[in-house]
Structures are given as C-alpha cells and as structure tokens.
Design a protein around this motif. Structure first.
Motif, mmCIF file in Angstrom:
data_model
loop_
_atom_site.group_PDB
_atom_site.id
_atom_site.type_symbol
_atom_site.label_atom_id
_atom_site.label_comp_id
_atom_site.label_asym_id
_atom_site.label_seq_id
_atom_site.Cartn_x
_atom_site.Cartn_y
_atom_site.Cartn_z
ATOM 1 N N LEU A 194 7.737 12.343 -1.947
ATOM 2 C CA LEU A 194 8.052 12.801 -3.296
ATOM 3 C C LEU A 194 9.327 12.139 -3.808
ATOM 4 C CD1 LEU A 194 7.479 16.623 -2.687
ATOM 5 C CD2 LEU A 194 5.815 14.968 -3.573
ATOM 6 N N HIS A 195 9.451 12.052 -5.131
ATOM 7 C CA HIS A 195 10.659 11.478 -5.726
ATOM 8 C C HIS A 195 11.053 12.283 -6.947
ATOM 9 C CE1 HIS A 195 9.425 8.131 -3.133
ATOM 10 N NE2 HIS A 195 10.702 7.836 -3.121
ATOM 11 N N GLY A 196 12.358 12.282 -7.241
ATOM 12 C CA GLY A 196 12.882 13.136 -8.284
ATOM 13 C C GLY A 196 12.945 12.520 -9.656
ATOM 14 N N SER A 197 12.773 11.206 -9.773
ATOM 15 C CA SER A 197 12.849 10.554 -11.081
ATOM 16 C C SER A 197 12.247 9.161 -10.967
ATOM 17 C CB SER A 197 14.307 10.453 -11.543
ATOM 18 O OG SER A 197 15.018 9.535 -10.737
ATOM 19 N N PRO A 198 11.921 8.534 -12.109
ATOM 20 C CA PRO A 198 11.430 7.150 -12.044
ATOM 21 C C PRO A 198 12.432 6.197 -11.397
ATOM 22 C CG PRO A 198 10.951 8.116 -14.192
ATOM 23 C CD PRO A 198 11.843 9.090 -13.474
ATOM 24 N N LEU A 199 13.731 6.383 -11.680
ATOM 25 C CA LEU A 199 14.741 5.514 -11.079
ATOM 26 C C LEU A 199 14.785 5.691 -9.568
ATOM 27 C CD1 LEU A 199 17.043 3.493 -11.434
ATOM 28 C CD2 LEU A 199 18.597 5.431 -11.770
ATOM 29 N N HIS A 200 14.671 6.942 -9.119
ATOM 30 C CA HIS A 200 14.638 7.234 -7.684
ATOM 31 C C HIS A 200 13.482 6.488 -7.016
ATOM 32 C CE1 HIS A 200 14.475 10.602 -4.392
ATOM 33 N NE2 HIS A 200 15.036 9.493 -3.952
ATOM 34 N N LEU A 201 12.313 6.555 -7.633
ATOM 35 C CA LEU A 201 11.141 5.864 -7.091
ATOM 36 C C LEU A 201 11.328 4.358 -7.124
ATOM 37 C CD1 LEU A 201 8.166 5.891 -6.122
ATOM 38 C CD2 LEU A 201 7.496 5.931 -8.540
ATOM 39 N N LEU A 202 11.874 3.833 -8.212
ATOM 40 C CA LEU A 202 12.060 2.379 -8.345
ATOM 41 C C LEU A 202 13.015 1.851 -7.286
ATOM 42 C CD1 LEU A 202 11.684 -0.295 -9.868
ATOM 43 C CD2 LEU A 202 13.572 0.408 -11.370
ATOM 44 N N MET A 203 14.160 2.509 -7.102
ATOM 45 C CA MET A 203 15.155 2.034 -6.140
ATOM 46 C C MET A 203 14.605 2.095 -4.718
ATOM 47 S SD MET A 203 18.663 3.650 -7.716
ATOM 48 C CE MET A 203 19.673 2.893 -6.433
ATOM 49 N N ASN A 204 13.894 3.174 -4.402
ATOM 50 C CA ASN A 204 13.303 3.268 -3.071
ATOM 51 C C ASN A 204 12.204 2.231 -2.883
ATOM 52 O OD1 ASN A 204 14.934 5.238 -2.044
ATOM 53 N ND2 ASN A 204 13.474 6.901 -2.253
ATOM 54 N N GLY A 205 11.455 1.954 -3.950
ATOM 55 C CA GLY A 205 10.406 0.947 -3.849
ATOM 56 C C GLY A 205 10.969 -0.436 -3.563
ATOM 57 N N VAL A 206 12.075 -0.777 -4.207
ATOM 58 C CA VAL A 206 12.707 -2.085 -3.969
ATOM 59 C C VAL A 206 13.209 -2.182 -2.527
ATOM 60 C CG1 VAL A 206 14.654 -3.558 -4.593
ATOM 61 C CG2 VAL A 206 13.314 -2.441 -6.385
ATOM 62 N N ALA A 207 13.909 -1.137 -2.072
ATOM 63 C CA ALA A 207 14.423 -1.149 -0.699
ATOM 64 C C ALA A 207 13.286 -1.172 0.314
ATOM 65 C CB ALA A 207 15.319 0.070 -0.465
ATOM 66 N N LEU A 208 12.217 -0.432 0.038
ATOM 67 C CA LEU A 208 11.062 -0.428 0.935
ATOM 68 C C LEU A 208 10.435 -1.804 1.008
ATOM 69 C CD1 LEU A 208 8.881 0.879 2.670
ATOM 70 C CD2 LEU A 208 7.803 1.723 0.577
ATOM 71 N N SER A 217 0.832 -1.208 0.000
ATOM 72 C CA SER A 217 0.000 0.000 0.000
ATOM 73 C C SER A 217 0.867 1.259 0.000
ATOM 74 C CB SER A 217 -0.930 -0.004 1.213
ATOM 75 O OG SER A 217 -1.826 -1.100 1.165
ATOM 76 N N ILE A 218 1.942 1.252 0.783
ATOM 77 C CA ILE A 218 2.833 2.418 0.820
ATOM 78 C C ILE A 218 3.494 2.614 -0.542
ATOM 79 C CG2 ILE A 218 4.896 3.404 1.873
ATOM 80 C CD1 ILE A 218 4.183 1.927 4.444
ATOM 81 N N ILE A 219 3.964 1.526 -1.140
ATOM 82 C CA ILE A 219 4.597 1.618 -2.456
ATOM 83 C C ILE A 219 3.600 2.158 -3.482
ATOM 84 C CG2 ILE A 219 5.614 0.278 -4.333
ATOM 85 C CD1 ILE A 219 6.800 -1.585 -2.207
ATOM 86 N N ALA A 220 2.359 1.672 -3.425
ATOM 87 C CA ALA A 220 1.333 2.145 -4.360
ATOM 88 C C ALA A 220 1.051 3.629 -4.151
ATOM 89 C CB ALA A 220 0.054 1.326 -4.183
ATOM 90 N N ALA A 221 0.980 4.054 -2.891
ATOM 91 C CA ALA A 221 0.722 5.466 -2.600
ATOM 92 C C ALA A 221 1.844 6.349 -3.130
ATOM 93 C CB ALA A 221 0.550 5.671 -1.096
#
Length: 549
Positions: A255-269, A199-203
């Motif tokens: 907030l995230h600065g780029s798709p890669l930023h969001l992807l890497m944080n999503g994996v770690a999360l 849910s957090i990743i989706a949000a």
C-alpha cells in the motif's frame, strides 16, 4: 607481461594479480606520460571513489637492466595528477581526488628510500591530488616488515594490507589457476530484461488504484485516507499484536499513501531490481522483497508508537538496496562493482537518515532501517555462500520457499481484508452525519441515513440519541447493539475507541433506566480501563458500573 609465474618478476606478477583481482587496467592516460616514462609499469583504476595510478618500479628486472632512479619531485607529481583530474569521478557535483602511488618492488626499505618516499607523500589538499609511497620487500625475515608505506591507513586502502601480505607469502598462481580462483562471471544468464521488477511495480500501481476506489464516499483528491489504508491492510501495532492480524506485516508493503509515495518507491525499486534481478536471479529478487518487507514491518512494530499506521514498500525496497550493496561484493573489484555499490548507497544512505521530509509527511525510518538490516544480512549470507563456480548464489529452492511463504501470507492478508467487508466504504460522509446530528433532524431523515449506511456505528449512534429524546429506548437499544455488532468497523475505523466508549456508555444508561444493572455492567466492561492511566473513562466512572459490585 608473461603469464608464467616462474618467468615473471614480482612486479610483473603483482601487476597481473592487480589487473585480474582488483580492477586495475594496464597502461596510462596521455596526461601521465611523464610518470610512465619514469617507472617500469603504470596501472590505473577508476573505482567510483577516485582515479588512482600505481607507478611500479621493478628492482628485480628479468632483462638484467638496472633499477630505475625515480627523479620526479612532489610538485611534478602534483602537476601530473592535476592534469588527470578530468578522469576522476564526481560526487554531488564535486570532483573526487586523483591518487598517485609510487611502489618500489623487491627493494629493501632502507632509511634513505623511506625518507625519499616520505618527502613525496601528500594528502589531496586543494589540488585534489594525493601521493603515497610503498616498498615491498618479500625477503624481509619479519613478515610485518615486508610491506612499508607512507599511508597510515593503508590496511583499509586499495588493494589492502591483507591482500598484499597474502600475495607475497603464498605460492604464485598461473593464469589458469588465477582464473579458477576468480570463478565465473556473476549474473543470471537467463535474465535479459527486468521483467519481475516491472511486474512488481505494475502490481503496486494496480493496488494503489484499488485504494482510491475503496475510499469512503465523498472522498476527493488522489490519496487514500487513514481508514482506507487500515481497512486494506495497513500496519498498526494494536491490530497486529492484539488482534492477531499478522498478515498486515506483508499487506502494508503493498500500500502507498500518495502518488508521490508510490512514484518515489517505484523509482528506487527499479534501481535495485534491475541490478538484483540480473545479479541474483528472479527467485532471490522475489525472496529478498519478502525478507525486506518483513524486516521493515517487524522493526516498525518494535519501535514505532502504537497509534502509528504504516504503509509502503519502503522496507522491502531498503532490503533490496542493502542486499544489492552487499552481494555486489561477488563482482570483481573495479568500475562494475563500484558503480553498483555507489548507486545503491546514494539511495540507501539518505533513506536511513531521520530527517523531516519536505512535504511534512512522516517517514517510517524504523521500517527503512529494519528492511535494510534484513536485506544486508541476507545479502551477506548470499555473498559468503556463493560458489565462485556458479553465476548465481546458492539456495534457489530456499528463495522459492521464502517467496511461496510470502505469497501465502499475502493470500491470508487478502482474506483478512475481505473480512473487513469494505470498512472504508461502509462509512458515511462526515458532513452528512454532522448535518443530521443536531438533535432536530426528522426521524425520516435519520431512517434514510441508516438505510444508506447501516454499518456505520456513528449513524447508529446518532439515531439512537434521537430515539432516546423521542422516548423510544427500545429503538435506541436496537441501534446501539447494531453499532457494537460492527466490531471490525469499530476496531479498524475508530481505533482510539472513543466512539465505542460513547456507544457502550449510552447503552448502559438505557439499560440502567430499566433496572438491568448486571447487563449494563457487562456492556461497559470491555472499555472500563480505556481512560487515562488505565482508569475508567470519565462518563463511565460517573455511572459506577466499572467499580466492583
């Protein structure tokens, strides 16, 4: 092995405690059959940092048999260990060592026995096989002499000096007493899948979509610009400490600065969330996300340069990783704990190293460190206050309170973002402004530009300059005052204040031509100390309105 402590030899009791508390497994692999034949018991351990075999020799056998005479040599042990390397874990593609420990139990540490063990001792070396010797003598009058070893660092080795001395000096525990002391298995039984983590990743993904929609007109690509990030709640010291917008300490983590930023944080999360959601429960997962986000933001405010804009859930995620690393101490020693801690450490440690990223983007290591520190402290508190009789840590109401406070902070942030009334979308494309800022644009084109972008101070400034050239000071004053009225746009979209300085300077000139010196002085007063070294900006110093009358 008997579970009755009175009927057990010290060797049997030690083996039972090592299996129950330290993650060892009774028995040996096929390649260690020669070692097993030379001792009374073999225990093995794969804890993620190596493959360890304890070879126990019982000098107080309850069956009346004589103590074994260990005849294997160091080359024999190295050969056996090398054959067992296939069972050792790997790290970054390299095999970790095999450790063989020979334990003489209930035996005096005579000079001859010490000499024989010292001859067997070796560091891993190229063969990646280490050999160490231990002597346990509970009858020694001096407690410090009850454990002797060839390992100079055995106090921090497995199972550790403190544990051994406590085991030798404390009353023996029955199987039931040992089970009670270990407590119930850790983990929330109601969590069957990481629903909150997903849910957090989706949000965060939905919010990133909002960032793309809220960009200025004409924006291209799949990344938001700085103005958009600031207008949607990015962390900036001046807006927080001077503007009182403390809600940014939470909104920036969304907030995230780029798709890669969001992807890497999503994996770690996902990696941290899957562990914590089951181990601690959903209430504490949400609370630790808030704690990590605040820790990262506050550390960023304290350390980062004042002009830096920071966004990303990295601080919150570092908090989750650190909390998982520490709170995993509640798990029994062995592969389960080592697997969790190893996985968390492989992500956490590189994230705290101040290395330049391959993409050239700046990484907010202050937020990483602050989030990790906050998460580690919270994880330590949970671990130390965890009742062994409970599968989850204490303080669920505290966790819910922290989560509620975080949600209220985000609600405050949503209200604060709404007050900006879409700063990023209020700004005209730079190329469109540049095309009409030549001084030769017809008034109709400038009027059309203002009608399309009435809240953009740059648009107002360009038309004001044109009106001055057309001998229309009243119209210029109207535009310049309208530009200054967009206070949030100026503070959020033009934080260096250069545009504000130019607007106030031009307005002061218009007023000065009318002889309204007092009003001109009041107009420039807010920016009189925004020049180098806190002095008046160059244009204003020439007007003289920043000097005391």
């Amino acid at each position: 092995m008997s579970a009755d402590p009175a009927a057990e030899s010290l060797t049997q009791y030690l083996a039972r405690r090592l299996v129950a508390e330290k993650g060892f497994v009774p028995g040996h692999v096929a390649e260690a059959a020669e070692l097993a034949a030379a001792v009374d018991h073999v225990l093995t351990l794969d804890n993620g940092t190596g493959f360890v075999m304890l070879a126990l020799i019982d000098h107080d056998r309850r069956d009346g048999a004589a103590s074994r005479n260990f005849t294997l040599t160091q080359p024999d042990l190295v050969r056996i260990g090398a054959a067992c390397l296939r069972y050792a874990p790997t790290f970054n593609g390299a095999k970790l060592p095999v450790g063989i420990q020979l334990w003489h139990i209930n035996a005096p540490a005579s000079p001859e026995r010490r000499e024989r063990l010292a001859a067997l001792h070796r560091s891993p070396g190229l063969e990646k096989v280490s050999v160490a010797g231990f002597i346990l003598d509970p009858s020694a009058t001096d407690p410090s002499q009850r454990v002797w070893t060839t390992l100079p660092w055995y106090k921090s080795s497995h199972p550790g000096a403190r544990w051994l001395r406590s085991m030798l000096s404390s009353p023996r525990l029955s199987a039931e007493e040992l089970a009670r002391s270990l407590g119930v298995a850790a983990g929330d039984p109601s969590v069957h899948r990481p629903a909150l983590t997903w849910s957090i990743i989706a949000a965060l993904t939905v919010i990133y979509g909002v960032e793309l929609v809220a960009r200025p007109a004409g924006a291209s690509g799949f990344s938001p610009d700085i103005t958009t990030l600031i207008s949607l709640g990015g962390l900036a010291r001046d807006l927080v400490t001077e503007g009182g917008e403390w809600w940014r300490t939470l909104t920036a983590a969304c907030l995230h600065g780029s798709p890669l930023h969001l992807l890497m944080n999503g994996v770690a999360l996902f990696m941290a969330g899957v562990v914590l959601e089951h181990l601690l429960g959903r209430a504490w997962l949400a609370a630790l996300f808030v704690v990590g986000a605040l820790g990262g933001s506050l550390m960023g405010l304290a350390i980062n340069p004042g002009h830096l804009v920071s966004v990303g859930a990295s601080g919150a995620i570092m908090g989750l990783l650190a909390a998982a690393l520490v709170s995993a101490m509640r798990l029994p020693e062995g592969p389960a704990r080592s697997s969790v801690q190893g996985m968390m450490a492989r992500v956490l440690i590189p994230s705290l190293l101040p290395l330049a990223s391959a993409s050239g983007a700046r990484i907010d290591y202050a937020a990483h460190f602050g989030g990790a520190l906050a998460g580690a402290l919270a994880g330590f508190a949970l671990w130390k206050t965890w009742d062994v009789g409970s599968p989850t840590p204490r303080g669920r109401r505290v966790a819910l309170g922290i989560t509620l406070a975080g949600m209220l902070g985000l609600a405050w942030g949503v209200y604060g973002v709404a007050q900006t009334r879409g700063v990023a979308t209020a700004l005209a494309p730079q190329d469109e402004i540049a095309r009409l800022a030549t001084g030769e644009a017809p008034p109709a084109a400038l009027d059309a530009l203002v009608r399309r972008w009435p809240r953009d101070p740059r648009v107002r400034f360009v038309r004001a300059a044109a009106r001055i050239n057309a001998d229309n000071p009243a119209g210029a004053e109207e535009d310049l005052r309208a530009a200054l009225a967009e206070d949030r746009v100026l503070r959020t979209g033009f934080r260096d204040r250069r545009l504000e300085i130019e607007v106030r300077t031009l307005l002061a000139q218009v007023l000065a031509q009318r002889g309204q010196d007092a009003e001109a002085r009041a107009v420039v007063a807010p920016v009189c100390h925004e020049g180098p070294g806190g002095r008046a900006p160059t244009g204003l110093s020439m007007l003289g309105y920043c000097e005391r009358p």
